[in-house]
Design a protein around this motif. Structure first.
Motif, short mmCIF file in Angstrom:
data_model
loop_
_atom_site.label_atom_id
_atom_site.label_comp_id
_atom_site.label_asym_id
_atom_site.label_seq_id
_atom_site.Cartn_x
_atom_site.Cartn_y
_atom_site.Cartn_z
N LEU A 1 0.75 -1.22 0.13
CA LEU A 1 0.07 0.01 -0.27
C LEU A 1 1.02 1.13 0.07
CD1 LEU A 1 -2.89 -0.94 2.44
CD2 LEU A 1 -3.09 -0.57 -0.11
N SER A 2 2.00 1.42 0.85
CA SER A 2 2.86 2.63 1.03
C SER A 2 3.57 2.67 -0.45
CB SER A 2 4.10 2.31 1.98
OG SER A 2 3.14 1.87 3.33
N LEU A 3 4.06 1.77 -1.00
CA LEU A 3 4.71 1.87 -2.24
C LEU A 3 3.77 2.25 -3.42
CD1 LEU A 3 7.45 1.70 -3.51
CD2 LEU A 3 7.17 -0.63 -4.00
N SER A 4 2.77 1.57 -3.18
CA SER A 4 1.60 2.03 -4.37
C SER A 4 1.43 3.35 -4.19
CB SER A 4 0.49 1.19 -4.36
OG SER A 4 0.83 -0.18 -4.54
N GLN A 5 1.02 3.73 -3.15
CA GLN A 5 0.45 5.33 -2.91
C GLN A 5 1.72 6.26 -3.28
OE1 GLN A 5 -2.43 6.28 -2.23
NE2 GLN A 5 -3.09 4.31 -2.78
N LEU A 6 2.95 5.82 -2.79
CA LEU A 6 4.01 6.75 -3.30
C LEU A 6 4.12 6.83 -4.96
CD1 LEU A 6 6.63 8.32 -2.30
CD2 LEU A 6 7.78 6.06 -2.54
N LEU A 7 4.25 5.76 -5.49
CA LEU A 7 4.31 5.82 -6.85
C LEU A 7 2.98 6.64 -7.65
CD1 LEU A 7 5.29 2.05 -7.44
CD2 LEU A 7 6.70 4.02 -7.73
N ILE A 8 1.63 6.37 -7.06
CA ILE A 8 0.72 6.96 -7.75
C ILE A 8 0.91 8.49 -7.35
CG2 ILE A 8 -1.90 7.34 -7.32
CD1 ILE A 8 -2.16 4.51 -6.90
N ALA A 9 1.42 9.00 -6.27
CA ALA A 9 1.69 10.33 -6.05
C ALA A 9 2.81 10.81 -6.84
CB ALA A 9 2.14 10.70 -4.37
N ARG B 1 -6.57 5.43 -13.68
CA ARG B 1 -6.17 4.02 -13.52
C ARG B 1 -4.91 3.79 -13.10
NH1 ARG B 1 -9.14 2.80 -19.13
NH2 ARG B 1 -11.20 2.77 -18.21
N HIS B 2 -4.66 3.13 -11.84
CA HIS B 2 -3.31 3.02 -11.39
C HIS B 2 -3.05 1.45 -10.89
CE1 HIS B 2 -3.21 7.13 -10.86
NE2 HIS B 2 -4.50 7.30 -10.35
N PHE B 3 -3.60 0.65 -11.93
CA PHE B 3 -3.49 -0.96 -11.71
C PHE B 3 -2.05 -1.01 -11.66
CE2 PHE B 3 -2.77 -4.95 -13.35
CZ PHE B 3 -3.39 -5.73 -12.46
N HIS B 4 -1.27 -0.63 -12.52
CA HIS B 4 0.27 -1.10 -12.73
C HIS B 4 0.96 -0.59 -11.84
CE1 HIS B 4 -0.32 3.07 -14.69
NE2 HIS B 4 0.61 3.31 -14.44
N TRP B 5 0.59 0.61 -10.93
CA TRP B 5 1.45 1.04 -9.77
C TRP B 5 1.27 0.14 -8.75
CZ3 TRP B 5 5.31 3.02 -11.73
CH2 TRP B 5 5.21 4.21 -12.72
N ASN B 6 -0.22 -0.15 -8.32
CA ASN B 6 -0.52 -1.02 -7.62
C ASN B 6 0.19 -2.54 -7.46
OD1 ASN B 6 -2.36 0.69 -6.03
ND2 ASN B 6 -4.06 0.15 -7.58
N LEU B 7 0.07 -3.04 -8.70
CA LEU B 7 0.64 -4.36 -9.06
C LEU B 7 2.24 -4.31 -8.83
CD1 LEU B 7 0.46 -7.06 -10.04
CD2 LEU B 7 1.02 -6.30 -12.53
N LEU B 8 3.01 -3.28 -8.94
CA LEU B 8 4.31 -3.11 -9.06
C LEU B 8 4.47 -3.05 -7.47
CD1 LEU B 8 7.13 -2.82 -10.18
CD2 LEU B 8 6.79 -0.16 -10.18
N GLY B 9 3.71 -2.06 -6.82
CA GLY B 9 3.82 -2.14 -5.07
C GLY B 9 3.77 -3.51 -4.75
N VAL B 10 2.76 -4.42 -5.09
CA VAL B 10 2.66 -5.73 -4.45
C VAL B 10 3.89 -6.52 -4.92
CG1 VAL B 10 1.13 -7.71 -4.77
CG2 VAL B 10 0.10 -5.67 -4.36
N VAL B 11 4.30 -6.55 -6.07
CA VAL B 11 5.40 -7.28 -6.40
C VAL B 11 6.67 -7.17 -5.90
CG1 VAL B 11 6.79 -8.04 -8.62
CG2 VAL B 11 4.52 -7.91 -8.68
N VAL B 12 7.05 -5.70 -5.86
CA VAL B 12 8.23 -5.22 -4.97
C VAL B 12 8.16 -5.76 -3.61
CG1 VAL B 12 9.58 -3.11 -4.27
CG2 VAL B 12 8.79 -3.44 -6.86
N THR B 13 7.05 -5.69 -2.99
CA THR B 13 6.96 -5.88 -1.41
C THR B 13 7.16 -7.43 -1.20
OG1 THR B 13 5.77 -3.77 -1.18
CG2 THR B 13 5.46 -5.54 0.38
N ALA B 14 6.52 -8.12 -2.11
CA ALA B 14 6.51 -9.55 -2.12
C ALA B 14 8.16 -10.14 -2.23
CB ALA B 14 5.58 -10.32 -3.06
#
Length: 168
Positions: A31-39, A47-60
């Protein structure tokens, strides 16, 4: 991999802590990384699907890296041991049909691998309080004991080595 006694209370406590830390880390990190990338890189369409996905992948990837980095830490000893035991038992399970056939023909390596599988499964099921399947395991163990007696073999689970699976 040798079978060892695992402190059930310590294992259960530590596995719950590790699982909770991973879940919390994944949630907060993604969530933090996704929100940072979106900001930093807003999309006019919303549409911010790609930033949300990237946040999940990097965190995982980060969580997996941290688990691997700290797997030898004393706190992780039981968790890592059970994880590795499950992997070893899975390798045996994938070859179980061939092992059963060879065991019926008196192949000592197959008999030892099956003994290890049954002893390791018993250990895991007792750690997880999975007592429903212990009766089925007892039946399989009795069959294996009869085969060992038939071929005059003494089976010890700790005689098992992963290289015994290669011919199967």
């Amino acid at each position: 991999m040798q079978l060892i006694e695992v402190n059930k209370a310590r294992y259960n406590r530590h596995v719950k802590i590790v699982f909770a830390a991973c879940a919390i880390g994944l949630a907060i990190g993604s969530l933090s990384l996704s929100q940072l990338l979106i900001a930093l890189f807003p999309d006019e369409s919303g549409r911010h699907f790609h930033w949300n996905l990237l946040g999940v992948v990097v965190t995982a990837i980060t969580v997996v890296w941290l688990l691997n980095k700290f797997r030898q830490h004393e706190f992780m000893r039981e968790v890592t041991y059970v994880w590795e035991l499950k992997q070893a038992l899975n390798k045996i399970h994938r070859k179980m049909r061939a092992l059963e056939t060879a065991a019926n023909e008196g192949n000592i390596n197959a008999l030892v691998a099956m003994q290890y599988s049954y002893a390791g499964s018993r250990l895991l099921w007792q750690l997880d309080d999975n007592t429903l399947t212990l009766d089925e395991l007892a039946i399989k163990q009795a069959e294996l004991d009869r085969l060992a007696e038939k071929f005059n073999v003494t089976l010890k689970a700790n005689d098992y080595d992963e290289s015994m699976l290669k011919p199967f």
